[in-house]
Design a protein around this motif. Structure first.
Motif, PDB file in Angstrom:
ATOM      1  N   LEU A 138       0.813  -1.348   0.332  1.00  0.00           N
ATOM      2  CA  LEU A 138      -0.064   0.218  -0.013  1.00  0.00           C
ATOM      3  C   LEU A 138       0.821   1.190   0.013  1.00  0.00           C
ATOM      4  O   LEU A 138       1.824   1.198   0.429  1.00  0.00           O
ATOM      5  N   GLU A 139       0.231   2.369  -0.773  1.00  0.00           N
ATOM      6  CA  GLU A 139       1.122   3.480  -0.643  1.00  0.00           C
ATOM      7  C   GLU A 139       1.261   4.102   0.960  1.00  0.00           C
ATOM      8  O   GLU A 139       0.174   4.049   1.309  1.00  0.00           O
ATOM      9  N   PRO A 140       2.126   4.658   1.103  1.00  0.00           N
ATOM     10  CA  PRO A 140       2.087   5.436   2.519  1.00  0.00           C
ATOM     11  C   PRO A 140       0.973   6.533   2.300  1.00  0.00           C
ATOM     12  O   PRO A 140       0.783   7.380   1.503  1.00  0.00           O
ATOM     13  N   GLY A 178       0.139  27.049   7.819  1.00  0.00           N
ATOM     14  CA  GLY A 178      -0.125  27.153   6.332  1.00  0.00           C
ATOM     15  C   GLY A 178      -1.058  25.976   5.993  1.00  0.00           C
ATOM     16  O   GLY A 178      -1.270  25.131   6.865  1.00  0.00           O
ATOM     17  N   ARG A 179      -0.956  25.707   4.728  1.00  0.00           N
ATOM     18  CA  ARG A 179      -1.393  24.459   3.912  1.00  0.00           C
ATOM     19  C   ARG A 179      -0.334  23.470   3.663  1.00  0.00           C
ATOM     20  O   ARG A 179       0.716  24.178   3.000  1.00  0.00           O
ATOM     21  N   THR A 180      -0.499  22.051   3.588  1.00  0.00           N
ATOM     22  CA  THR A 180       0.606  21.133   3.450  1.00  0.00           C
ATOM     23  C   THR A 180       0.761  20.808   1.807  1.00  0.00           C
ATOM     24  O   THR A 180       1.856  20.603   1.416  1.00  0.00           O
ATOM     25  N   GLY A 181      -0.690  20.804   1.232  1.00  0.00           N
ATOM     26  CA  GLY A 181      -0.655  20.281  -0.091  1.00  0.00           C
ATOM     27  C   GLY A 181      -0.813  18.670   0.217  1.00  0.00           C
ATOM     28  O   GLY A 181      -0.407  18.201   1.382  1.00  0.00           O
ATOM     29  N   LEU A 182      -1.127  17.778  -0.814  1.00  0.00           N
ATOM     30  CA  LEU A 182      -0.952  16.590  -0.443  1.00  0.00           C
ATOM     31  C   LEU A 182       0.107  15.861  -0.495  1.00  0.00           C
ATOM     32  O   LEU A 182       1.086  15.823  -1.561  1.00  0.00           O
ATOM     33  N   ARG A 183       0.567  15.334   0.607  1.00  0.00           N
ATOM     34  CA  ARG A 183       1.895  14.703   0.886  1.00  0.00           C
ATOM     35  C   ARG A 183       1.977  13.884   1.788  1.00  0.00           C
ATOM     36  O   ARG A 183       0.980  13.682   2.536  1.00  0.00           O
ATOM     37  N   GLN A 184       2.893  12.751   1.663  1.00  0.00           N
ATOM     38  CA  GLN A 184       3.112  11.648   2.698  1.00  0.00           C
ATOM     39  C   GLN A 184       3.072  12.179   4.138  1.00  0.00           C
ATOM     40  O   GLN A 184       3.963  12.887   4.363  1.00  0.00           O
ATOM     41  N   ALA A 185       2.401  11.372   5.000  1.00  0.00           N
ATOM     42  CA  ALA A 185       2.390  11.949   6.497  1.00  0.00           C
ATOM     43  C   ALA A 185       3.611  11.596   6.950  1.00  0.00           C
ATOM     44  O   ALA A 185       4.182  12.855   7.882  1.00  0.00           O
ATOM     45  N   LYS A 218      -4.798   3.973   2.413  1.00  0.00           N
ATOM     46  CA  LYS A 218      -4.730   2.525   1.917  1.00  0.00           C
ATOM     47  C   LYS A 218      -4.839   2.354   0.378  1.00  0.00           C
ATOM     48  O   LYS A 218      -5.551   1.516  -0.288  1.00  0.00           O
ATOM     49  N   GLN A 219      -4.031   3.380  -0.344  1.00  0.00           N
ATOM     50  CA  GLN A 219      -4.207   3.338  -1.845  1.00  0.00           C
ATOM     51  C   GLN A 219      -3.016   2.008  -2.484  1.00  0.00           C
ATOM     52  O   GLN A 219      -2.092   1.972  -1.650  1.00  0.00           O
TER      53      GLN A 219
END
Length: 353
Positions: A164-166, A225-232, A296-297
């Motif tokens: 699964l992708e992180p 601020g805003r993170t954008g879509l990123r790995q946790a 869970k991608q």
């Protein structure tokens, strides 16, 4: 001496009378004794280090111990040819214990703290395998031969649920330290402004605009601020508080005051809340908004190849080394004695594996 012998006799008598549990020997490998407690702790160690493993019973634990001590015995019996230096272990432990905040070290450090003997045995086994392969070119060639793509694809298909992708998150995070010297009026004004920011974010994702409006009167933390879509885990490594990241990944209802719960989903705003961060012990006012997340991608096969190749090479290495050791056991170069006959089946499997 007579009194010492009498004490021993009395102790043994009391042991039988009160049923004191003796940590009995299960097996020996050369000069090393494997006890019942060793087997049980190795089983628990395997469960904690690899919860997905199907080989976490007592028999599997004994086989792992037989392999480890067979490797150690073989290296020690051939110390004039196979070079293993204790400083390798010392260097590993020094690196592990001196980087406690590194995300990749945290889980290993916990294992080391919970199961120090089992953890060190595994590290020593891996280091000694490298020493054996450096010495034995024939075994090294068998181990390092290329892994077939079809074999990797078959492994991927059978274990897709583990690839699964992180998790990724896109969040708005606003934080400001709790002031130490504010008057009551100043504190009320700060909380009023933070509430206004939270209300604004319930209607808009434009965090830059609202922060620009208040930046002269509120000292926002650098990560606000805003993170954008990123790995946790990337965000964690950059310093984002684990409490916030855990909140962003939560899918269960969470307590939100008396007789209330809240479920974190896209668009939900939490705060302002006063939170003490575990990382530095400081109190901060926090506002949080979840923009989106990916949990869970499925990881595509092409991206999984490096992981699968390493797994299969590790498996092959273990099999090659074990087969070489079994040959030495059969020739009497390594002596194994199974004391507890209930483990004979596990020993037979070890010889056949």
């Amino acid at each position: 001496m007579r009194y010492i012998l009498l004490s021993i006799v009395l102790f043994l008598g009391l042991s039988l009378t009160y049923g004191i549990v003796v940590n009995s020997i299960v097996a020996t490998v050369g000069q090393y004794a494997i006890t019942k407690q060793d087997v049980e702790r190795m089983r628990d160690f395997i469960k904690e280090s690899n919860p997905q493993s199907k080989t976490n019973d007592l028999n599997s634990a004994l086989k792992e111990l037989l392999l480890s001590y067979s490797i150690i015995t073989y290296v020690e019996n051939n110390s004039n040819k196979i070079i293993y230096r204790q400083r390798e272990m010392d260097n590993y432990l020094n690196t592990l214990t001196n980087n406690p905040n590194d995300s990749s070290s945290k889980s290993r450090l916990k294992l080391y703290n919970d199961y120090p003997e089992e953890f060190l045995l595994q590290i020593k086994k891996m280091q000694m395998i490298r020493s054996i392969l450096f010495y034995d070119e024939f075994l090294k060639e068998k181990v390092e031969s290329q892994v077939d793509t079809n074999e990797m694809l078959e492994y991927y298909k059978k274990n897709k649920q583990y690839f699964l992708e992180p998790p990724k998150v896109d969040i708005i995070f606003i934080s400001t330290p709790q002031p130490n010297n504010f008057t009551l009026d100043q504190m009320e004004e700060l909380e009023k402004n933070l509430t206004s920011i939270a209300n604004y974010l319930k209607k808009s994702d434009d965090v830059t605009n609202v922060m620009n409006k208040y930046q002269k009167i509120i000292p926002f933390s650098p990560l606000s601020g805003r993170t954008g879509l990123r790995q946790a885990y990337e965000l964690y490594n950059e310093g984002y508080p684990e409490e916030i990241l855990m909140l962003s990944l939560s899918t269960e209802p969470l307590p939100a005051g008396k007789d209330r719960t809240i479920r974190i989903k896209n668009g939900v705003v939490v705060g302002p809340e006063l939170i003490k961060f575990r990382s530095n012990g400081q109190m901060n006012y926090v506002i949080f908004k979840l923009i989106s997340r990916q949990l869970k991608q499925q990881m595509p096969f092409e991206k999984s190849i490096p992981f699968i190749e390493n797994l299969l090479k590790e498996k092959r290495t273990s099999e090659v080394i074990q087969q070489a050791l079994v040959e030495k056991i059969n020739r009497g170069e390594i002596t194994i004695n199974i004391v507890d006959k209930s483990y004979i089946g596990a020993y037979d499997e070890f010889l056949r594996r």
